[in-house]
Motif scaffolding. Structure first.
Motif, PDB file in Angstrom:
ATOM      1  N   ARG A  17       0.914  -1.238  -0.151  1.00 21.79           N
ATOM      2  CA  ARG A  17      -0.006  -0.231  -0.002  1.00 21.79           C
ATOM      3  C   ARG A  17       0.756   1.210  -0.024  1.00 21.79           C
ATOM      4  O   ARG A  17       0.557   2.251  -0.653  1.00 21.79           O
ATOM      5  CB  ARG A  17      -0.937   0.023   0.950  1.00 21.79           C
ATOM      6  N   ARG A  18       1.833   1.222   0.885  1.00 16.44           N
ATOM      7  CA  ARG A  18       2.677   2.405   0.864  1.00 16.44           C
ATOM      8  C   ARG A  18       3.336   2.619  -0.638  1.00 16.44           C
ATOM      9  O   ARG A  18       3.663   3.790  -1.063  1.00 16.44           O
ATOM     10  CB  ARG A  18       3.655   2.180   1.841  1.00 16.44           C
ATOM     11  N   GLU A  19       4.134   1.295  -0.981  1.00 16.26           N
ATOM     12  CA  GLU A  19       4.868   1.609  -2.256  1.00 16.26           C
ATOM     13  C   GLU A  19       3.970   2.004  -3.146  1.00 16.26           C
ATOM     14  O   GLU A  19       4.230   2.691  -4.186  1.00 16.26           O
ATOM     15  CB  GLU A  19       5.639   0.298  -2.669  1.00 16.26           C
ATOM     16  N   LEU A  20       2.710   1.405  -3.473  1.00 16.74           N
ATOM     17  CA  LEU A  20       2.013   1.602  -4.695  1.00 16.74           C
ATOM     18  C   LEU A  20       1.394   2.911  -4.494  1.00 16.74           C
ATOM     19  O   LEU A  20       1.007   3.509  -5.395  1.00 16.74           O
ATOM     20  CB  LEU A  20       0.616   0.652  -4.621  1.00 16.74           C
ATOM     21  N   GLY A  21       1.268   3.557  -3.225  1.00 16.24           N
ATOM     22  CA  GLY A  21       0.473   4.764  -3.102  1.00 16.24           C
ATOM     23  C   GLY A  21       1.523   5.878  -3.777  1.00 16.24           C
ATOM     24  O   GLY A  21       1.048   6.708  -4.667  1.00 16.24           O
ATOM     25  N   LEU A  22       2.799   5.552  -3.643  1.00 16.05           N
ATOM     26  CA  LEU A  22       3.877   6.603  -4.370  1.00 16.05           C
ATOM     27  C   LEU A  22       3.965   6.260  -5.499  1.00 16.05           C
ATOM     28  O   LEU A  22       3.907   7.301  -6.501  1.00 16.05           O
ATOM     29  CB  LEU A  22       5.424   6.243  -3.649  1.00 16.05           C
ATOM     30  N   LEU A  23       3.756   4.945  -6.080  1.00 16.26           N
ATOM     31  CA  LEU A  23       3.929   4.821  -7.763  1.00 16.26           C
ATOM     32  C   LEU A  23       2.425   5.454  -8.316  1.00 16.26           C
ATOM     33  O   LEU A  23       2.665   6.326  -9.421  1.00 16.26           O
ATOM     34  CB  LEU A  23       3.856   3.515  -7.615  1.00 16.26           C
ATOM     35  N   VAL A  24       1.205   5.132  -7.804  1.00 21.85           N
ATOM     36  CA  VAL A  24      -0.007   5.659  -8.377  1.00 21.85           C
ATOM     37  C   VAL A  24       0.241   7.142  -8.411  1.00 21.85           C
ATOM     38  O   VAL A  24      -0.414   7.922  -9.294  1.00 21.85           O
ATOM     39  CB  VAL A  24      -1.211   5.192  -7.488  1.00 21.85           C
ATOM     40  N   HIS A  25       0.545   7.696  -7.158  1.00 22.97           N
ATOM     41  CA  HIS A  25       0.763   9.422  -7.029  1.00 22.97           C
ATOM     42  C   HIS A  25       1.497   9.923  -8.275  1.00 22.97           C
ATOM     43  O   HIS A  25       1.294  10.722  -8.959  1.00 22.97           O
ATOM     44  CB  HIS A  25       1.416   9.756  -5.798  1.00 22.97           C
ATOM     45  N   ALA A  26       2.795   9.256  -8.696  1.00 21.90           N
ATOM     46  CA  ALA A  26       3.696   9.740  -9.677  1.00 21.90           C
ATOM     47  C   ALA A  26       3.022   9.504 -11.023  1.00 21.90           C
ATOM     48  O   ALA A  26       3.217  10.132 -11.831  1.00 21.90           O
ATOM     49  CB  ALA A  26       4.726   8.816  -9.565  1.00 21.90           C
ATOM     50  N   ALA A  27       2.478   8.176 -11.266  1.00 29.94           N
ATOM     51  CA  ALA A  27       1.625   7.930 -12.312  1.00 29.94           C
ATOM     52  C   ALA A  27       0.450   9.150 -12.816  1.00 29.94           C
ATOM     53  O   ALA A  27       0.552   9.475 -13.931  1.00 29.94           O
ATOM     54  CB  ALA A  27       0.995   6.631 -12.491  1.00 29.94           C
ATOM     55  N   VAL A  28      -0.235   9.504 -11.710  1.00 32.14           N
ATOM     56  CA  VAL A  28      -1.179  10.475 -11.879  1.00 32.14           C
ATOM     57  C   VAL A  28      -0.551  11.902 -12.486  1.00 32.14           C
ATOM     58  O   VAL A  28      -1.199  12.369 -13.292  1.00 32.14           O
ATOM     59  CB  VAL A  28      -1.981  10.714 -10.495  1.00 32.14           C
TER      60      VAL A  28
END
Length: 131
Positions: A17-28
């Protein structure tokens, strides 16, 4: 021997959840996607699949964001494989978490049915006081 408070799947889910949160934020930000965030990650017991629950700032843009995130799944898995110490990174399934939308709808309905605060105060003042 004391029982463990957290299962391994819970710990891995929290880290995902922490890692994907950062990845999704960067993708957005990088792909000009609608604003979404990761609300939860659920992992199967065998750790083959991870369901990633997302919420959108604007619910009507959620299908567009889900479609884009599903297309970026391969990139997310590669980034997770590089950044996490897992033998095998689970397959990712993105789903929309509508619990926030449902909560807002319930709150709106409750506000519509509730009497205005001024009317409640006025009725309390009209009641006679018994001494």
């Amino acid at each position: 021997m004391p029982s463990r408070d957290f299962k391994r799947t819970d710990r891995v889910g929290a880290e995902l959840r922490r890692e994907l949160g950062l990845l999704v934020h960067a993708a957005v930000r990088d792909h000009a996607l609608p604003s979404v965030s990761v609300s939860d990650v659920e992992i199967t017991r065998d750790m083959d699949w991870a369901t990633v629950w997302i919420t959108a700032l604007q619910a009507e843009q959620a299908p567009e964001a889900l479609k884009a995130l599903k297309e970026l799944t391969g990139e997310f898995r590669r980034a997770l494989a590089r950044g996490m110490r897992l033998r095998r990174v689970p397959e990712l399934r993105f789903k929309y978490d509508d619990s926030v939308d449902k909560g807002e709808r319930i709150e709106t309905l409750l506000r519509q049915d509730a009497p205005p605060a001024a009317a409640v105060d006025a009725t309390e003042q009209d009641e006679p006081v018994d001494d």
